[in-house]
Structures are given as C-alpha cells and as structure tokens.
Design a protein around this motif. Structure first.
Motif, PDB file in Angstrom:
ATOM      1  N   UNK A  63       0.648  -1.181   0.014  1.00 12.21           N
ATOM      2  CA  UNK A  63      -0.162  -0.051  -0.171  1.00 12.21           C
ATOM      3  C   UNK A  63       1.032   0.693  -0.024  1.00 12.21           C
ATOM      4  N   UNK A  64       2.510   0.754   0.054  1.00 12.16           N
ATOM      5  CA  UNK A  64       3.693   2.201   0.374  1.00 12.16           C
ATOM      6  C   UNK A  64       2.881   3.265   1.832  1.00 12.16           C
ATOM      7  N   UNK A  65       2.451   2.508   2.877  1.00  4.80           N
ATOM      8  CA  UNK A  65       2.755   3.466   3.944  1.00  4.80           C
ATOM      9  C   UNK A  65       3.744   3.697   4.019  1.00  4.80           C
ATOM     10  N   UNK A  66       4.956   3.433   4.410  1.00  2.00           N
ATOM     11  CA  UNK A  66       6.336   3.003   4.667  1.00  2.00           C
ATOM     12  C   UNK A  66       6.602   4.013   4.223  1.00  2.00           C
ATOM     13  N   UNK A  67       6.457   4.106   3.044  1.00  2.00           N
ATOM     14  CA  UNK A  67       7.367   5.633   2.353  1.00  2.00           C
ATOM     15  C   UNK A  67       6.666   6.993   2.492  1.00  2.00           C
ATOM     16  N   UNK A  68       5.676   6.307   2.144  1.00  2.00           N
ATOM     17  CA  UNK A  68       4.605   8.165   2.531  1.00  2.00           C
ATOM     18  C   UNK A  68       4.920   8.319   3.927  1.00  2.00           C
ATOM     19  N   UNK A  69       4.807   7.541   4.991  1.00  4.76           N
ATOM     20  CA  UNK A  69       5.120   7.386   6.725  1.00  4.76           C
ATOM     21  C   UNK A  69       6.825   8.251   6.602  1.00  4.76           C
ATOM     22  N   UNK A  70       7.614   8.263   5.600  1.00  3.02           N
ATOM     23  CA  UNK A  70       9.082   9.285   5.908  1.00  3.02           C
ATOM     24  C   UNK A  70       8.893  10.234   5.288  1.00  3.02           C
ATOM     25  N   UNK A  71       8.253  10.313   4.172  1.00  5.02           N
ATOM     26  CA  UNK A  71       7.673  11.624   2.924  1.00  5.02           C
ATOM     27  C   UNK A  71       7.109  12.796   4.333  1.00  5.02           C
ATOM     28  N   UNK A  72       5.507  12.357   4.634  1.00  4.20           N
ATOM     29  CA  UNK A  72       5.039  13.244   5.874  1.00  4.20           C
ATOM     30  C   UNK A  72       6.211  13.232   6.790  1.00  4.20           C
ATOM     31  N   UNK A  73       7.196  12.836   6.780  1.00  2.37           N
ATOM     32  CA  UNK A  73       7.719  12.995   8.120  1.00  2.37           C
ATOM     33  C   UNK A  73       8.506  13.732   7.936  1.00  2.37           C
TER      34      UNK A  73
END
Length: 337
Positions: free
Chosen positions: A98-108
C-alpha cells in the motif's frame, strides 16, 4: 497516489491543511482531499476511494474506526496515524504494497516529525519481496506467499530469481545492486519464462512478479524538440525512481501524430508510441484528470497527456504521475493492472 486526510480536532485540522499544501506540489500525489470529524461516516468511504488515508487523531479512535474495514494487504489502503502536534507519523496499515512506509517517511520529512515504522524487514534492514514489487511496479500473483518469502529473507536464506534471457532486466539488476537494504538472491535465466515475469522460488514455494503496464502521456507545443520532450520524461521518471526500461509505451492525442519531437523520442528510446483518437478522448471521463480550458476551446478535449496515458494503460488504470509542465511539454504517467 490519491490521499485523504481526516482530522477530529481544530489543531489537527490546521495540520491537515498544512500537509495538503505541501503535497499539492508533489507530482506523484494525484490529489489530496480533506475531511473533518464524522469519522464513522467518512472512513468507509475513504477505504474504497483513496490509495492512502492520513488520520490525525488518537490511535485508539483510528483503530476502532477501521477495525471492521480491514480486509487484505493487497486491497487495503495505506493508513498513517499522526498526533495533533505532528510529533510522530506512524505507518499503521499496508506498509509495503500500500505504500504506507514510504509515505510515512515523506510526510515526516515534510512536517519535521519522527517516522515510526514497525514492519520486520524494514526494522531489520532487509528488503521485502513485496517492497520489490511495489518499487518496481510489479504485481504479485500469490500474495499468500509474501509472509514465507519475507521470513526467509529475514533468516538470510537465498531466493532464486528466474527471468527470460532475451528480455532486458537492467532495472531489476540495478535495483538489487544499488538498494541499501539486504537481500540474498541468485539470478537464473530460462527461455521458458514469460518476458514480463520474474519467478521467485525457495523450498518448493514460488510466486511470480509480473510487470504492470507503464504508459507515459505526452503533450507539447507544436514543433517542440525531441530533447525538450526527453528532458520532461527523464525528470518525471526520476521523481518516481523508475528506470526508463520500465516504460512500455508513449501516448498522445492523434492531433500530435505528426509531431516530429515525439516520433524522434520514440525511436531514440526504442519505446513504441500510440496516438489516441479525438473521439475517444472526448468521451473519456475521470475525476483525476486535470482540465485545460485552452485545450478544450482549441481541440474539444479537456487534456492530452493524462487521458491519453490512462486510455492506453487499459481498463481500471490509474495515474501515478499527474500532469506536470516542463517548458512547453506536459508529462503524465499511468499504470495498468
């Protein structure tokens, strides 16, 4: 990626607006919609309509709200949890596919927060098989085997990857060579393997990674040079961390079928180009396609690059790179299933 941000407090709503403002400038984010309160009403809608949900609220509220909606890692959207103060961004659901990990790093990074990721392969500095699929825009034929292969990777076992020797898999080899996460693989070749497939095997377990169709939509001013169009394409795939060899097709409207720059680029890259009939473009409808009044007034269609890419990528395709301008050239990228 289509993202919904939902908040429950005034402070959370302010943070949501701040995140949206930053994401709107990202060409890999197709759209961002904001929702506030009424979580019981909104979450069922968000689960079916968006690729990712950013929930700015207490984790208890989030978990109780989505518990009955969770089905599968292959279909659930990415879900992120952020506190009202924006101190932590937590990857909560669908971290890999789902891409949650990469999106987490992006938003952080965007808001100066601490990313929190708990998937075993990531915290142990290992490259998951589902991460490979996501990063290289591949589908997985048997998702039930993901757990077995990721466990084997954690244990340091060697996976056997088999590809067709007649197909250029430079993108795969470069990815495995340059990735900083650890994985132990052997590469084998067999002419019995389909050109667009990567077979993964270990201890009588197997799964198939299959290339999804990638189509680059192109619009440009009349007489635009090949070099200018090539620059726009190069910048776009760079934003997606995509290798040029993953592009299957270039697409544009039939009004561009004699555009020398596009034809030269197709020949230069050895990537076929197809031009979509105006009638198809006039009939095509998608909420994700941006609308140009100028193009509409001149050609009777709302746009060129986005609808052309989506049509040629096939039924149920989606944008992974929205219309972006590069000095008289517009580029978008769509992916098929």
């Amino acid at each position: 990626m289509k993202i919904a941000i939902i908040s429950v407090s005034n402070k959370g709503q302010e943070l949501a607006g701040n995140i949206k403002e930053k994401l709107d400038d990202d060409s890999t984010i197709i759209k961002v919609d904001l929702y506030h309160k009424n979580v019981k009403k909104y979450f069922p809608l968000l689960f079916s309509e968006y690729d990712a949900i950013i929930a700015i609220m207490a984790s208890g509220i989030l978990i109780r709200s989505i518990a009955s909606l969770v089905e599968s890692k292959t279909t659930d959207p990415a879900v992120l949890n952020i506190d009202d103060n924006g101190n932590f961004v937590i990857s909560t659901l669908s971290g890999h596919l789902g891409g949650a990990n990469k999106l987490t790093n992006k938003i952080a990074q965007l808001i100066g927060a601490t990313p929190v990721i708990t998937t075993s392969t990531d915290v142990n500095n290992k490259l998951g098989i589902d991460v490979i699929a996501k990063d290289l825009f591949l589908s997985l034929d048997n998702t039930r085997e993901i757990l077995f292969f990721n466990k084997a990777i954690l244990e340091g076992k060697e996976l056997s990857l088999t590809v067709n020797p007649n197909k250029n898999f430079k993108y795969l080899f470069d990815y495995l060579t340059n990735n900083t996460l650890e994985i132990n693989v052997s590469i084998n070749f067999s002419s019995k393997i389909e050109n667009d497939e990567i077979h993964v095997e270990l201890d009588e377990h197997s799964l198939i990674l299959k290339e999804r169709k990638i189509v680059v939509g192109i619009g440009c001013r009349r007489g635009k040079e090949c070099e200018k169009i090539h620059h726009g394409l190069t910048e776009s795939i760079k934003d997606l961390n995509m290798d040029i060899s993953r592009v299957n097709l270039l697409a544009s409207a039939e009004i561009k079928k004699d555009e020398k720059g596009i034809l030269e680029l197709s020949e230069k890259l050895n990537i076929p180009v197809k031009f979509v009939e105006l009638d198809k473009l006039k009939l095509f409808q998608s909420e994700d396609v941006s609308k140009s009044e100028f193009v509409k007034s001149k050609f009777g269609i709302w746009g060129v690059c986005e609808p052309s890419a989506l049509i040629m990528a096939g039924y149920d395709s989606k944008l992974i790179y929205k219309k972006t301008s590069y000095d008289g050239v517009t580029i978008s990228i769509a992916i098929g299933n």
